[in-house]
Enzyme design. Structure first.
Site, mmCIF file in Angstrom:
data_model
loop_
_atom_site.group_PDB
_atom_site.id
_atom_site.type_symbol
_atom_site.label_atom_id
_atom_site.label_comp_id
_atom_site.label_asym_id
_atom_site.label_seq_id
_atom_site.Cartn_x
_atom_site.Cartn_y
_atom_site.Cartn_z
ATOM 1 N N GLY B 37 47.020 -40.303 7.611
ATOM 2 C CA GLY B 37 47.751 -41.357 6.908
ATOM 3 C C GLY B 37 46.960 -42.646 6.778
ATOM 4 C CG HIS B 38 44.329 -45.815 8.679
ATOM 5 N ND1 HIS B 38 43.000 -46.148 8.631
ATOM 6 C CD2 HIS B 38 44.996 -46.976 8.803
ATOM 7 C CE1 HIS B 38 42.858 -47.460 8.725
ATOM 8 N NE2 HIS B 38 44.048 -47.994 8.825
#
Lengths: 160, 138
Positions: B37-38
């Protein structure tokens, strides 16, 4: 109030590191109040040994910093949107000072971040903030700097 | 290996002693926890994970130094400045200077110079650890 879907339209972070669940209050250019529920099913609680004391389940400070920082990022981007001055490039975590951890949060707790703007410029923002669990203040940050890196610099990717 | 405290990831591959502290290394891997997610399709080691690398390495060193009957916690991030990104394949080397607080025997100050394999500075981190007696909850 902004819900999770609204936050995905503002922040680039995604599951499982989108660390803000809901914005309760926002005054663009001034302040934001946002919450994040802590649950034992989060990846940070995977793989712990058996028989540990409750203190082993304290929510990691790094994720409290990330969560508070994302609340600040949302405040900056909502402030910019309100004035029509969208920062150019990608927003990154530039620096922070005096982040103190005063207490702990555990699965079942709700983090409530209150972030206040110190200064806003077209391509940078300085903010300070606090994190509460109920009536307990568990973290405070003296200053956080967010910066917008131009996309030319981003060939190598943002820093934070 | 199972962990003894909640953490976003195992942020240290190796810790070696140095003249005034320790040197920690961590190879950035796209499959590290949370990196999906990053950011989606463009994994970058989050800045706070560099703080976590320094925290875990220093914590391990202080626990080894003070024996099993202490509990070490992060008390403060006094300052952090991020300078360059860490991408999958990069190796983070955190050169950490550890110094006992002369005014408080329960505090240790950690100053870390963080660099990438190509020598570029990625971050400067100053942390304070709190050392509590008792490995279990009172």
């Amino acid at each position: 109030m902004l819900e999770y879907a609204d936050l995905t339209a503002i922040l680039p972070h995604r599951h499982p590191i989108l660390q803000v669940d809901r914005v309760l209050e926002v005054e663009p250019g001034r302040r934001i109040v946002a919450i994040k529920a802590v649950t034992g099913t989060e990846p940070c609680f995977a793989g712990l040994a058996e028989g540990l004391p409750q203190s082993a389940y304290a929510y990691p400070p790094a994720l409290i910093v990330e969560s508070l920082g994302q609340a600040g990022a949302a405040l900056w981007l909502l402030s910019a949107r309100a004035t029509g001055e969208t920062p150019e490039g990608t927003l990154v975590f530039g620096a922070a000072r005096d982040f103190e951890f005063l207490g702990a949060a555990y699965p079942g707790d709700v983090l409530r971040h209150e972030v206040v703007v110190e200064s806003l410029k077209p391509n940078s923002a300085v903010m300070r903030g606090e994190t509460w669990v109920g009536e307990r203040r568990i973290a405070v940050v003296g200053s956080m700097l967010a910066v917008a890196r131009p996309d030319t610099e981003l060939a190598a990717g943002p820093t934070g | 290996m199972s962990r003894s405290f909640a953490a976003p990831l195992d942020a240290v591959d190796q810790v070696d002693p140095s003249a005034d502290g320790i040197t920690a290394t961590k190879r950035i891997v796209a499959t590290d926890p949370y990196l999906a997610g990053h950011y989606p399709g463009f994994p970058i080691y989050p800045g706070v994970f560099t703080v976590e690398t320094v925290h875990q390495a220093a914590r391990r060193a202080v626990e080894a130094d003070r024996g099993p009957d202490v509990r070490v916690e992060l008390a403060a991030v006094r300052s952090v400045r991020f300078k360059a990104p860490l991408l999958p394949g990069d190796v983070l080397t955190a050169s950490c200077q550890l110094r006992d607080d002369p005014d408080d025997p329960h505090r240790v100050r950690v100053v870390a110079d963080c660099r990438r394999g190509d020598g570029a500075a990625t971050a400067k981190v100053t942390l304070e650890l709190r050392v509590r007696p008792g490995a279990t909850d009172a």
